[in-house]
Design an enzyme around this catalytic site. Sequence first.
Site, PDB file in Angstrom:
ATOM      1  N   ASN A 168     172.059   1.140   6.354  1.00 19.80           N
ATOM      2  CA  ASN A 168     171.009   1.452   6.973  1.00 19.80           C
ATOM      3  C   ASN A 168     170.100   2.176   6.214  1.00 19.80           C
ATOM      4  OD1 ASN A 168     169.252   3.179   8.801  1.00 19.80           O
ATOM      5  ND2 ASN A 168     170.701   4.252   9.692  1.00 19.80           N
TER       6      ASN A 168
ATOM      7  N   LYS B  61     171.641   4.435   3.291  1.00 16.60           N
ATOM      8  CA  LYS B  61     172.926   4.768   3.633  1.00 16.60           C
ATOM      9  C   LYS B  61     173.728   3.718   3.910  1.00 16.60           C
ATOM     10  CE  LYS B  61     170.843   8.800   5.920  1.00 16.60           C
ATOM     11  NZ  LYS B  61     170.703   9.557   7.665  1.00 16.60           N
TER      12      LYS B  61
ATOM     13  N   ARG C  56     171.013  -2.453   9.658  1.00 22.02           N
ATOM     14  CA  ARG C  56     170.407  -1.784  10.890  1.00 22.02           C
ATOM     15  C   ARG C  56     168.862  -2.284  10.667  1.00 22.02           C
ATOM     16  NH1 ARG C  56     167.513   3.763  11.108  1.00 22.02           N
ATOM     17  NH2 ARG C  56     166.958   3.744  13.441  1.00 22.02           N
TER      18      ARG C  56
ATOM     19  N   HIS D 185     167.233   3.275  19.359  1.00 21.48           N
ATOM     20  CA  HIS D 185     168.491   3.711  19.484  1.00 21.48           C
ATOM     21  C   HIS D 185     169.403   2.940  19.860  1.00 21.48           C
ATOM     22  CE1 HIS D 185     166.890   8.002  19.116  1.00 21.48           C
ATOM     23  NE2 HIS D 185     167.270   7.526  17.915  1.00 21.48           N
TER      24      HIS D 185
ATOM     25  N   LEU E  81     170.813  12.964  21.767  1.00 23.02           N
ATOM     26  CA  LEU E  81     170.128  14.025  21.364  1.00 23.02           C
ATOM     27  C   LEU E  81     170.083  14.431  19.892  1.00 23.02           C
ATOM     28  CD1 LEU E  81     170.856  16.416  24.565  1.00 23.02           C
ATOM     29  CD2 LEU E  81     169.207  14.420  24.190  1.00 23.02           C
ATOM     30  N   GLY E  82     168.994  14.031  19.209  1.00 22.66           N
ATOM     31  CA  GLY E  82     169.124  14.211  17.798  1.00 22.66           C
ATOM     32  C   GLY E  82     167.811  14.721  17.263  1.00 22.66           C
ATOM     33  N   ASN E  83     167.358  14.806  15.775  1.00 18.78           N
ATOM     34  CA  ASN E  83     166.145  14.717  15.216  1.00 18.78           C
ATOM     35  C   ASN E  83     165.177  13.778  16.184  1.00 18.78           C
ATOM     36  OD1 ASN E  83     164.286  16.297  13.696  1.00 18.78           O
ATOM     37  ND2 ASN E  83     163.883  14.326  12.644  1.00 18.78           N
ATOM     38  N   GLY E  84     165.695  12.557  16.213  1.00 17.35           N
ATOM     39  CA  GLY E  84     164.933  11.692  17.341  1.00 17.35           C
ATOM     40  C   GLY E  84     165.717  11.602  18.386  1.00 17.35           C
TER      41      GLY E  84
ATOM     42  N   ARG F  41     158.517  14.842  16.594  1.00 18.26           N
ATOM     43  CA  ARG F  41     157.703  13.883  17.380  1.00 18.26           C
ATOM     44  C   ARG F  41     157.175  14.744  18.688  1.00 18.26           C
ATOM     45  NH1 ARG F  41     162.185   9.329  16.211  1.00 18.26           N
ATOM     46  NH2 ARG F  41     161.549   8.743  14.233  1.00 18.26           N
TER      47      ARG F  41
ATOM     48  N   ASP G 200     164.862  22.054  13.662  1.00 10.66           N
ATOM     49  CA  ASP G 200     166.396  22.122  13.460  1.00 10.66           C
ATOM     50  C   ASP G 200     166.689  22.976  14.857  1.00 10.66           C
ATOM     51  OD1 ASP G 200     169.157  22.688  13.580  1.00 10.66           O
ATOM     52  OD2 ASP G 200     168.881  21.784  11.377  1.00 10.66           O
ATOM     53  N   MET G 201     167.456  22.392  15.923  1.00  9.74           N
ATOM     54  CA  MET G 201     167.856  23.138  17.141  1.00  9.74           C
ATOM     55  C   MET G 201     168.711  24.350  16.741  1.00  9.74           C
ATOM     56  SD  MET G 201     167.657  23.609  20.313  1.00  9.74           S
ATOM     57  CE  MET G 201     166.922  22.160  20.824  1.00  9.74           C
TER      58      MET G 201
ATOM     59  N   GLY H  46     173.227  14.197  17.168  1.00 13.03           N
ATOM     60  CA  GLY H  46     173.567  15.542  16.280  1.00 13.03           C
ATOM     61  C   GLY H  46     173.938  16.532  17.443  1.00 13.03           C
TER      62      GLY H  46
ATOM     63  N   GLU I  88     177.208   3.990  15.048  1.00 14.18           N
ATOM     64  CA  GLU I  88     176.203   3.029  14.874  1.00 14.18           C
ATOM     65  C   GLU I  88     176.774   2.087  13.567  1.00 14.18           C
ATOM     66  OE1 GLU I  88     171.811   4.261  15.664  1.00 14.18           O
ATOM     67  OE2 GLU I  88     172.895   5.816  14.645  1.00 14.18           O
TER      68      GLU I  88
END
Length: 399
Positions: free
Chosen positions: A8, A15, A89, A178, A207-210, A239, A281-282, A328, A382
Amino acid sequence: MSKILAINAGSSSLKWQLFEMPAEKVIAKGVAERIGQELGRIKVVANGRSDERKVVIPSHQEAVKMLLTSLTENKIITGFTEIVGVGHRVVAGGEIFHRSTLIDEKVIAQIESLAEYAPLHNPAEAAGIRAFMAALPGVPEVAVFDTSFHQTLPAVNYLYSIPYEYYKKFGARKYGAHGTSYRYVSQRTADLLQRPLTDLKMIVAHLGNGTSLDAIKDGKSFNTSMGFTPLAGVTMGTRSGDIDASLVAFLEEKMDLSTEQMIHILNTKSGLLGLSGVSSDMRDLLAHEGTDPQAKVTVEIFVDRIVQYIGSYVAQLSGLDVLVFTAGIGENESLIRSRICQALGYLGVKIDEAVNKTTRGTEQIISTPNSKVKVLVVPTNEELMIARDVVEYGEITSK
């Protein structure tokens, strides 16, 4: 058994995970970060140990060399001949790629030609592919596209209400993102429920940063929240999600900004970060919402936009059998899951709060037996999906 790399590559990172197939066992994983910057970082995790060091990483080509060297230095492999396939990816496949594809020079050129659809990703991914092809000549390389899963969207869901010629001339349409995550999570959910995927009306909340959502009908992507780029849809970490185009022009004029500058703000300084002024960050926002009214309303907006999309997708699907949380926030933040499900009570959604509170990053049904909608947490994978596609499209046989 065959060793396969799942890659990725981002604009400044790479990664990876090394799998033993077909056992689907992770042998090692790691990351190269801050590529092209003053000082980077290489991390390798294998055999219960973590090896990390800071080093200059001038390019993706050098990152690939360092990755492969680290595999032998850490005795993860004895030689490069053990690697029989590499999967990459790729964010944007446009309308060219409807499935994962064995890579040749023509495919790389097509990936590069789609850079305008994902300028931060496709060029870096193409560079990574070229680097691996040079380092591992003759080894099958497979491109796995984020957008390919959404090529099943009907025209009513992928066309924008703009002159049709813009779609025909420039490919101006919804592509989504995604997709690799949705492919894995939807099939895994069907397996857990022991039901055919084609029989389920399903919504997956990544549901993540994206953050995005996907409505799945007859086993296929039917509608999705991200659009021409990943900027569209719900409120995300940095975003904005959906926004009136006229407001964009208004703000550009008021602040004397170029469109490029404004898009940068919408991508990197908006969303949870821009609304709260505290964090993207949530976890930070949930920690502050009791004392910070702006953090509180930011969390409320995040939940509200997701509920709006779910409601519209339920209408399009003419009902809902399954709601799945992943990524996340979806996998780890029980409070967010609870608030979303409470807002969906009118659909007959009921969750077991005790089970929900103790579910973090594990596969779990969190709905009650009498809930009209099954609600699950299914961690995404993924990289495993990429490795599987290498086996299938690279025609890998076990050694």
